[in-house]
Design a protein around this motif. Structure first.
Motif, short mmCIF file in Angstrom:
data_model
loop_
_atom_site.label_atom_id
_atom_site.label_comp_id
_atom_site.label_asym_id
_atom_site.label_seq_id
_atom_site.Cartn_x
_atom_site.Cartn_y
_atom_site.Cartn_z
N PHE A 33 -58.96 50.75 -18.03
CA PHE A 33 -59.18 50.35 -19.42
C PHE A 33 -60.65 50.48 -19.84
N VAL A 34 -61.57 50.34 -18.89
CA VAL A 34 -62.98 50.57 -19.21
C VAL A 34 -63.19 52.04 -19.59
N GLN A 35 -62.55 52.94 -18.86
CA GLN A 35 -62.66 54.36 -19.18
C GLN A 35 -62.06 54.67 -20.56
N MET A 36 -61.07 53.89 -20.97
CA MET A 36 -60.46 54.07 -22.29
C MET A 36 -61.28 53.41 -23.39
N GLY A 37 -62.32 52.64 -22.99
CA GLY A 37 -63.18 52.00 -23.98
C GLY A 37 -62.62 50.70 -24.53
N TRP A 38 -61.72 50.04 -23.75
CA TRP A 38 -61.15 48.76 -24.17
C TRP A 38 -62.05 47.62 -23.69
N ALA A 39 -61.89 46.44 -24.32
CA ALA A 39 -62.56 45.22 -23.85
C ALA A 39 -61.69 44.57 -22.77
N PRO A 68 -63.43 53.82 -28.98
CA PRO A 68 -63.76 53.34 -27.63
C PRO A 68 -65.13 52.67 -27.59
N MET A 69 -65.24 51.57 -26.85
CA MET A 69 -66.51 50.85 -26.71
C MET A 69 -67.48 51.67 -25.88
N PRO A 70 -68.69 51.97 -26.39
CA PRO A 70 -69.65 52.78 -25.62
C PRO A 70 -70.18 52.04 -24.40
N VAL A 71 -70.28 50.71 -24.51
CA VAL A 71 -70.74 49.88 -23.39
C VAL A 71 -69.59 48.95 -23.01
N PRO A 72 -69.20 48.90 -21.74
CA PRO A 72 -68.05 48.08 -21.34
C PRO A 72 -68.26 46.60 -21.67
N ILE A 73 -67.20 45.97 -22.19
CA ILE A 73 -67.19 44.52 -22.37
C ILE A 73 -66.37 43.93 -21.23
N LEU A 74 -67.03 43.25 -20.32
CA LEU A 74 -66.40 42.66 -19.15
C LEU A 74 -66.70 41.17 -19.14
N GLU A 75 -65.67 40.33 -19.10
CA GLU A 75 -65.86 38.89 -19.18
C GLU A 75 -64.94 38.18 -18.20
N LEU A 76 -65.44 37.05 -17.68
CA LEU A 76 -64.66 36.21 -16.78
C LEU A 76 -64.68 34.78 -17.31
N CYS A 77 -63.50 34.16 -17.36
CA CYS A 77 -63.38 32.77 -17.82
C CYS A 77 -62.76 31.93 -16.70
N LEU A 78 -63.30 30.73 -16.50
CA LEU A 78 -62.74 29.81 -15.53
C LEU A 78 -61.78 28.88 -16.26
#
Length: 694
Positions: free
Chosen positions: A171-177, A208-218
């Motif tokens: 999904f990062v390659q597809m430009g998704w969050a 597509p997002m040019p910079v990956p949006i990667l997030e982690l939630c506890l």
């Protein structure tokens, strides 16, 4: 458990699932949790009016429960003809709009962008093992095709590394969050899996997002922590999984030597809040039957004390508490704690996860503490050194009720690098009285206050006191040496407490300090009352290089050379000094820089017995007389090494009589010195107790 597949490849086999559902009949099988465990995060990302495609639905009740709370546009697909028939029969009357179809999730016939959400509970995990992930990639590509812009792929998964890497990178390659929730664990059966459940949410964008949006939630409501690279996200997932496995281990096993530690983070911020260290009793210990488990709350600022920071100290603490398992809880800096009752309420639902095996049902674990107080801590400064990493300067209240200032590096948070006591003008006089009662400041300062200053007359580190006592070997303060100057070279500044004490209280002392890290010098001056002058100078540079340079100069001799410098290499069993400082060739250069009466002092911290033996042999090979003084409850030992030969009339293993006599002269000389409002708080004779010829 006999209905679970024997090999990972069977997860993706249509034949396996046919056998599975025929064996189970109509009974629902819930992978990774039911509606009650997942509803919080599902409702957050899937709206009731959304058109939802549920892939690999199985005979889970999840779609039925979602339908019952308002989700009316659910299309369920599964590769098993048997389960599709079962679910259609089960819902024909009660839920006529809930549809189930036998469809391969990798090649559906649905139109492009026809769904606002795709729900996957365990299907990605089942498919990822086939064809080295090719089957799962085809399913994810199909998910991307049928989702509309703004649509979400919501996947409930165990997030095993190969599976989560495949999905996230796709999904990062597809430009998704990409966002990942680590769900809070619920009680499970003894034979259940130990891995935590995650929910992966991937959101489709028009561009597509040019910079990956990667997030982690506890947890389901945790604030997202932004990560910059896929490996960072995968590493965070592995940490959560390791934590879960440790908890599982603690619930099924006991080991008095393990000293396992767990860190509990704040759900909303993701910042560390508590560290729990588990101490089990030794096998065969006589523990009362009712004493299963207790939690000990370490006061803030006291977590570096020996009894809490060291394995031996915690073992003694557990023995005195007399419980099968004692969990020692340390609170983290930069966190707010209201009171002991609030801390207990916060920990109570969590600590049972680390209870020992065989705990009785509904057992209430008692909370223990030192004096029933949370302690007090105020971070007055923090920063990052290029050489030493992140550091904190903090004020704490000690066991004696006094205020202390400490320097700590996060690379070794269990060790206080430097410590000084704080005094105020109206209490300064009380510190001059011996045998004073323990008192607590009425109101500890909440912010740095100019009314509080560092007490330069108190050496908080015992090894510093021993080094000062070693000046008796020079007969400082005796009638014959009363006015003699004392030149000192010290490698390692720290907070500056030791060189400041020498300059202020040792008659005739002039001190040259070599410090590698310029940040440490600024910290010492700004926060620890370090005051360089013509008798106390600092050179920024490498101690090895400085001594090599001095050895090449003519006439540069010192009465005392002191090494109080830590090693940055944590891979060896000696943390002080760095190995290069105790090589024979270097020790010979130190010897050559000493005056005929000169003394070399070394703070040695070595846990490796073979390495320590080697160091001692090298030191004794260079210096004719070496004294050693260990410190109770610490790894540190101080070596006092003299150029002078031992008096022949003395026993080979006894301290010379002149040293005991010189100790009294040094004590008197220190007491008669003047340093503003401070006075020396040191017992030279006590510091020389247990001094042995090495």
């Amino acid at each position: 458990m006999n209905l679970l597949p024997r090999t990972a490849e069977e997860f993706s086999s249509a034949e396996y699932w046919e056998r599975f559902f025929k064996s189970r009949g109509e009974k629902a099988f819930e992978w990774y949790g039911d509606y009650n465990e997942l509803c919080g995060v599902l409702h957050k990302y899937i709206k009731t009016q959304d058109k939802v495609l549920v892939v690999g639905c199985g005979n889970s009740e999840l779609s039925e429960q979602l339908y019952d709370v308002g989700y009316k546009q659910l299309t369920n697909i599964d590769i098993s003809e048997t389960v599709v028939a079962q679910m259609n029969r089960r819902n024909a009357e009660r839920r006529p709009d809930l549809t189930y179809h036998q469809v391969d999730a990798t090649k559906t016939t649905y139109e492009d962008a026809s769904y606002q959400a795709t729900l996957d509970k365990g299907t990605l995990d089942a498919m990822a093992s086939e064809e080295e992930g090719a089957l799962a990639k085809r399913m994810l590509t199909e998910v991307g095709r049928v989702l509309s812009v703004g649509g979400r792929y919501v996947c409930v998964t165990l997030a095993q590394e190969s599976v989560i890497r495949l999905a996230v990178e796709h999904f990062v390659q597809m430009g998704w969050a990409v966002r990942l929730h680590s769900l809070e664990e619920t009680a499970r059966q003894e034979d259940s899996i130990a891995l935590p459940v995650f929910v992966l949410i991937c959101t489709k964008f028009r561009q597509p997002m040019p910079v990956p949006i990667l997030e982690l939630c506890l947890g389901e409501d945790g604030a997202p922590t932004r990560l910059t690279r896929v490996p960072e996200l995968l590493s965070a997932v592995k940490e959560r999984q390791a934590y879960s496995i440790l908890r599982k281990r603690l619930q099924t096993d006991m080991d008095a030597t393990s000293n396992l530690s767990l860190t509990l983070c704040h759900v909303k911020t993701g910042l560390p809040r508590y560290t729990l260290t588990v101490q089990d009793c030794a096998p065969g210990a006589m523990v009362p039957r009712a004493n299963h488990f207790a939690i000990f709350i370490v006061p803030q600022g006291r977590e570096t004390d020996w009894q809490y920071a060291s394995s031996e100290g915690r073992s003694r603490l557990a023995t005195s508490a007399n419980f099968r398992r004692l969990v020692v809880v340390a609170m983290h800096r930069n966190q707010e704690y209201t009171d002991m009752q609030a801390v207990q309420a916060e920990l109570s639902p969590l600590v049972m996860d680390v209870a020992p095996p065989g705990m009785p049902a509904n057992h209430q674990a008692p909370f223990l503490s030192a004096g029933g107080e949370l302690g007090w801590r105020d971070v007055v400064s923090e920063g990052v050194s290029e050489l030493s990493g992140a550091y904190y300067v903090e004020d704490v209240r000690g066991e004696d009720g006094e205020l202390y200032r400490r320097l700590l590096f996060l690379s070794n948070a269990g060790l206080v690098q430097s410590e000084s006591r704080l005094i105020s003008p109206h209490t300064a006089s009380s510190h001059k009285r011996k045998n004073r009662k323990k008192v607590k400041p009425a109101v500890p300062p909440k912010t740095p206050s100019t009314s509080f200053s560092v007490d330069s007359g108190l050496l908080c580190c015992t090894h510093h006191g021993i080094m000062v006592a070693g000046f008796a070997m020079l007969q400082v303060g005796t009638p014959q040496k009363k006015d003699a100057p004392v030149s000192v070279l010290l490698v390692g500044l720290g907070g500056g407490g030791l060189p400041q004490f020498l300059r202020d209280f040792v008659p005739g002392a002039s001190v040259q300090v070599v410090e590698l890290d310029p940040v440490i010098l600024e910290v010492a001056k700004d926060w620890f009352g370090f005051r360089p002058d013509d008798r106390l100078t600092v050179t920024i540079g490498d101690g090895l290089e400085r001594i090599n340079a001095l050895a090449n100069e003519e006439g540069r001799l010192f009465d005392v050379i002191m090494f109080d410098v830590d090693s940055k290499d944590t891979s060896v069993g000696m943390s002080c000094p760095p190995a290069g400082f105790v090589e024979i060739s270097f020790l010979k250069k130190v010897f050559s820089l000493l005056t005929p009466r000169g003394v070399f002092m070394l703070n040695l911290v070595c846990r490796d017995s073979v390495m320590r033996k080697s160091v001692m042999e090298r030191v004794r090979g260079v210096f004719p007389l070496v004294f050693s003084r260990g410190i109770d409850g610490e790894v540190n030992e101080v070596l006092l090494c003299s150029r002078a030969e031992k008096e022949s009339e003395d026993s080979p293993q006894t301290v010379p009589l002149f040293l005991k006599q010189a100790a009294m002269s040094l004590q008197s000389a220190l007491s008669n010195s003047s340093s503003g409002t401070s006075s020396p708080h040191i017992d030279i004779a006590e510091m020389l107790n247990d001094l042995k010829v090495a």
